[in-house]
Design a protein around this motif. Structure first.
Motif, PDB file in Angstrom:
ATOM      1  N   HIS A 182       0.741  -1.043  -0.295  1.00  0.00           N
ATOM      2  CA  HIS A 182       0.097  -0.138  -0.075  1.00  0.00           C
ATOM      3  C   HIS A 182       0.927   1.250  -0.125  1.00  0.00           C
ATOM      4  CE1 HIS A 182      -3.933  -2.148   1.637  1.00  0.00           C
ATOM      5  NE2 HIS A 182      -3.551  -2.321   0.618  1.00  0.00           N
ATOM      6  N   VAL A 183       0.468   2.246  -0.675  1.00  0.00           N
ATOM      7  CA  VAL A 183       0.985   3.617  -0.788  1.00  0.00           C
ATOM      8  C   VAL A 183       0.241   4.622  -0.094  1.00  0.00           C
ATOM      9  CG1 VAL A 183       2.425   2.619  -2.879  1.00  0.00           C
ATOM     10  CG2 VAL A 183       0.228   4.031  -3.107  1.00  0.00           C
ATOM     11  N   GLY A 184       0.930   5.836  -0.030  1.00  0.00           N
ATOM     12  CA  GLY A 184       0.198   7.140   0.457  1.00  0.00           C
ATOM     13  C   GLY A 184       0.759   7.720   1.574  1.00  0.00           C
ATOM     14  N   ALA A 185      -0.073   8.412   2.373  1.00  0.00           N
ATOM     15  CA  ALA A 185       0.282   9.245   3.867  1.00  0.00           C
ATOM     16  C   ALA A 185       0.741   8.057   4.865  1.00  0.00           C
ATOM     17  CB  ALA A 185      -0.876  10.049   3.952  1.00  0.00           C
ATOM     18  N   ASN A 186      -0.033   7.072   4.646  1.00  0.00           N
ATOM     19  CA  ASN A 186       0.073   5.857   5.548  1.00  0.00           C
ATOM     20  C   ASN A 186       0.899   4.780   4.790  1.00  0.00           C
ATOM     21  OD1 ASN A 186      -1.554   6.958   8.063  1.00  0.00           O
ATOM     22  ND2 ASN A 186      -2.894   6.915   6.395  1.00  0.00           N
ATOM     23  N   PRO A 187       2.010   4.859   4.452  1.00  0.00           N
ATOM     24  CA  PRO A 187       2.624   3.686   3.422  1.00  0.00           C
ATOM     25  C   PRO A 187       2.799   2.449   4.011  1.00  0.00           C
ATOM     26  CG  PRO A 187       4.452   5.231   4.452  1.00  0.00           C
ATOM     27  CD  PRO A 187       3.080   5.891   4.986  1.00  0.00           C
ATOM     28  N   GLY A 188       2.651   1.244   3.303  1.00  0.00           N
ATOM     29  CA  GLY A 188       2.592   0.001   3.913  1.00  0.00           C
ATOM     30  C   GLY A 188       4.014  -0.364   4.434  1.00  0.00           C
ATOM     31  N   VAL A 189       4.011  -1.071   5.460  1.00  0.00           N
ATOM     32  CA  VAL A 189       5.050  -1.606   6.177  1.00  0.00           C
ATOM     33  C   VAL A 189       4.830  -3.100   6.774  1.00  0.00           C
ATOM     34  CG1 VAL A 189       5.786   0.462   7.285  1.00  0.00           C
ATOM     35  CG2 VAL A 189       4.321  -0.790   8.367  1.00  0.00           C
ATOM     36  N   ASP A 190       6.002  -3.885   6.906  1.00  0.00           N
ATOM     37  CA  ASP A 190       5.934  -4.956   7.569  1.00  0.00           C
ATOM     38  C   ASP A 190       5.817  -4.675   9.125  1.00  0.00           C
ATOM     39  OD1 ASP A 190       7.726  -7.307   8.990  1.00  0.00           O
ATOM     40  OD2 ASP A 190       6.710  -8.071   7.762  1.00  0.00           O
ATOM     41  N   PRO A 191       4.691  -5.218   9.789  1.00  0.00           N
ATOM     42  CA  PRO A 191       4.663  -4.889  11.084  1.00  0.00           C
ATOM     43  C   PRO A 191       6.002  -5.344  12.040  1.00  0.00           C
ATOM     44  CG  PRO A 191       2.434  -5.724  10.307  1.00  0.00           C
ATOM     45  CD  PRO A 191       3.322  -5.805   9.330  1.00  0.00           C
ATOM     46  N   ALA A 192       6.337  -6.671  11.877  1.00  0.00           N
ATOM     47  CA  ALA A 192       7.377  -7.041  12.675  1.00  0.00           C
ATOM     48  C   ALA A 192       8.718  -6.112  12.388  1.00  0.00           C
ATOM     49  CB  ALA A 192       7.640  -8.614  12.413  1.00  0.00           C
ATOM     50  N   HIS A 193       8.840  -5.863  11.219  1.00  0.00           N
ATOM     51  CA  HIS A 193      10.145  -5.157  10.879  1.00  0.00           C
ATOM     52  C   HIS A 193      10.001  -3.489  11.400  1.00  0.00           C
ATOM     53  CE1 HIS A 193      12.311  -2.106   8.193  1.00  0.00           C
ATOM     54  NE2 HIS A 193      13.398  -2.922   8.682  1.00  0.00           N
ATOM     55  N   ILE A 194       8.884  -2.849  11.260  1.00  0.00           N
ATOM     56  CA  ILE A 194       8.848  -1.452  11.616  1.00  0.00           C
ATOM     57  C   ILE A 194       8.596  -1.226  13.305  1.00  0.00           C
ATOM     58  CG2 ILE A 194       6.079  -0.994  11.990  1.00  0.00           C
ATOM     59  CD1 ILE A 194       9.054   1.117  10.016  1.00  0.00           C
ATOM     60  N   LEU A 195       8.180  -2.286  13.971  1.00  0.00           N
ATOM     61  CA  LEU A 195       8.183  -2.215  15.249  1.00  0.00           C
ATOM     62  C   LEU A 195       9.481  -2.492  15.952  1.00  0.00           C
ATOM     63  CD1 LEU A 195       4.771  -3.557  16.230  1.00  0.00           C
ATOM     64  CD2 LEU A 195       5.345  -1.333  16.050  1.00  0.00           C
ATOM     65  N   SER A 196      10.310  -3.211  15.007  1.00  0.00           N
ATOM     66  CA  SER A 196      11.698  -3.448  15.549  1.00  0.00           C
ATOM     67  C   SER A 196      12.635  -2.077  15.257  1.00  0.00           C
ATOM     68  CB  SER A 196      12.442  -4.525  14.708  1.00  0.00           C
ATOM     69  OG  SER A 196      12.766  -4.311  13.592  1.00  0.00           O
ATOM     70  N   VAL A 197      12.199  -1.146  14.426  1.00  0.00           N
ATOM     71  CA  VAL A 197      12.894   0.101  14.008  1.00  0.00           C
ATOM     72  C   VAL A 197      12.431   1.247  14.863  1.00  0.00           C
ATOM     73  CG1 VAL A 197      13.428   1.576  12.204  1.00  0.00           C
ATOM     74  CG2 VAL A 197      13.482  -0.934  11.601  1.00  0.00           C
ATOM     75  N   ALA A 198      11.151   1.605  14.836  1.00  0.00           N
ATOM     76  CA  ALA A 198      10.489   2.659  15.499  1.00  0.00           C
ATOM     77  C   ALA A 198       9.846   2.359  16.986  1.00  0.00           C
ATOM     78  CB  ALA A 198       9.645   3.219  14.316  1.00  0.00           C
ATOM     79  N   ASP A 199       9.680   3.288  17.583  1.00  0.00           N
ATOM     80  CA  ASP A 199       8.937   3.127  18.720  1.00  0.00           C
ATOM     81  C   ASP A 199       7.381   2.772  18.697  1.00  0.00           C
ATOM     82  OD1 ASP A 199      11.158   3.719  20.515  1.00  0.00           O
ATOM     83  OD2 ASP A 199      10.804   5.851  19.904  1.00  0.00           O
TER      84      ASP A 199
END
Length: 387
Positions: free
Chosen positions: A289-306
């Motif tokens: 998905h694209v846009g203001a809320n871009p697509g992420v892998d949940p496991a990955h992004i929660l290991s990167v950001a708070d």
């Protein structure tokens, strides 16, 4: 449950009652724009104006020397947010007892695309999307990372929320928009978001694809949709239109490009920020998905950001993939529109918040205190008082 509302500096500056009125809603935090795209915004209670027109994407504070000599650099705001508009508003909100976090819009900038057309996403037909900087281009990535750092780590800010830190596509509100005549669904929008700038063409090559053949395949895949065929939607719909192998290769390139940008930006912000500074990304749990809320892998992004800020205008289902990660201490903020005239449901906020909590939300985000009517704000105040 902690709640924050989004606010623009022009909602506060020049209105001595604004900060206290926002604090009286019952929110503990304000997410205050420090870098924002062009907009036309209502200010229904401001003593000096009712409409603010932000003519182009801009930073709402004075920039520093990091941009000297660089072609890609942020634009200063005009008379809609002069001087250190962010800093002035932040000080008033802090004095009202509110915790202030920055709100930073990144890969969404129509003026950048107009003045530097080579930075824009280019679709399979050769059309440029000036509002959508291509995040694969090295110079654009460097610009976005430095903008994230400067706009996020403002004096006194306790954290930041980074919006549009990923791919942007066709979806974009525009003056007198005329793009809704054909029903491009999830799959069609993905194909229309595929970029064919030189950087992306090389990236597809690294995935074993010929860029010219891929562009032709995308155009062929879209043809039935232009003729009115239904879009099957979802990733299965993309695979059906483009073929599984080509679809997987495009997604591998785009997912890796977005992930590495997010990692780099968060790492840079964290290095520049004081201890305890919170970094959240506006995000969708579907990576393509694209846009203001871009697509992420949940496991990955929660290991990167708070944590993440998750759009919940259409329901709370998108919260679950993040909550299922079980990441201790992660912020999962459910973002609800509360402006009735813009499709929000302030009267349903109590029920929405309860449902979000059951889906794993730890915090609320409310869009948007400056745009809402007095009746909307009263509904918000009542709902928060009951939480």
């Amino acid at each position: 449950m902690k709640a924050s509302t989004f606010v623009y500096p022009w909602d506060v500056n020049g209105d001595p009652e604004a900060a206290g009125r926002i604090a009286a809603l019952g929110v503990q935090q304000v997410t205050l724009a420090s870098a924002y795209h062009s907009t036309r915004a209502l200010t229904p209670r401001h003593p000096r104006h009712r409409i603010v027109t932000a003519e182009h994407a801009a930073v709402l504070y004075p920039t520093d020397g990091r941009w000297e000599g660089r072609a890609l650099r942020p634009y200063a705001a005009g008379d809609w947010a002069p001087g250190d508009a962010y800093g002035e508003a932040a000080a008033a909100l802090t004095d009202a007892g509110l915790e202030v976090h920055t709100w930073v819009v990144l890969a969404h900038n129509s003026r950048l695309g107009a003045e530097h057309p080579g930075t824009s996403v280019v679709n399979a037909y050769g059309d440029r999307y000036p509002w959508a900087p291509c995040i694969a281009q090295p110079a654009t990535r460097a610009y976005l990372v430095d903008l994230a750092v400067e706009a996020a780590v403002r004096p006194g800010a306790r954290g930041t929320e980074l919006e549009s830190l990923g791919w942007y596509g066709l979806q974009h509100l525009h003056a007198h928009d005329k793009t809704g005549g054909v029903g491009l669904g999830d799959a069609g929008m993905y194909l229309m978001a595929l970029c064919f700038c030189p950087a992306c063409r090389a990236g597809y090559g690294d995935q074993g694809l010929d860029a010219d053949e891929l562009a032709a395949a995308v155009r062929e895949a879209l043809e039935p949709l232009w003729q009115g065929a239904p879009d099957d939607g979802g990733w299965a719909g993309v695979e059906k239109l483009l073929g599984e192998a080509k679809a997987a290769a495009t997604r591998a390139w785009r997912d890796d490009t977005a992930r590495t940008l997010q990692e780099t930006a968060v790492r840079a912000v964290r290095a520049a920020a004081p201890d305890g500074f919170q970094i959240l990304l506006h995000a969708d749990p579907v990576t393509y998905h694209v846009g203001a809320n871009p697509g992420v892998d949940p496991a990955h992004i929660l290991s990167v950001a708070d944590g993440v800020v998750v759009p919940c205008a259409g329901g709370t289902d998108l919260l679950t993939p993040f909550a299922e990660q079980g990441r201790e201490g992660a912020v999962i903020a459910a973002n609800f529109p509360v402006v009735a005239g813009m499709g929000g449901s302030p009267d349903a906020l109590s029920a929405d918040a309860a449902q979000a909590g059951r889906r794993g939300a730890t915090e609320l985000r409310l869009y948007h205190a400056g745009l809402a009517s007095d009746g909307d704000l009263e509904a918000v105040r009542s709902a928060l008082a009951g939480l």
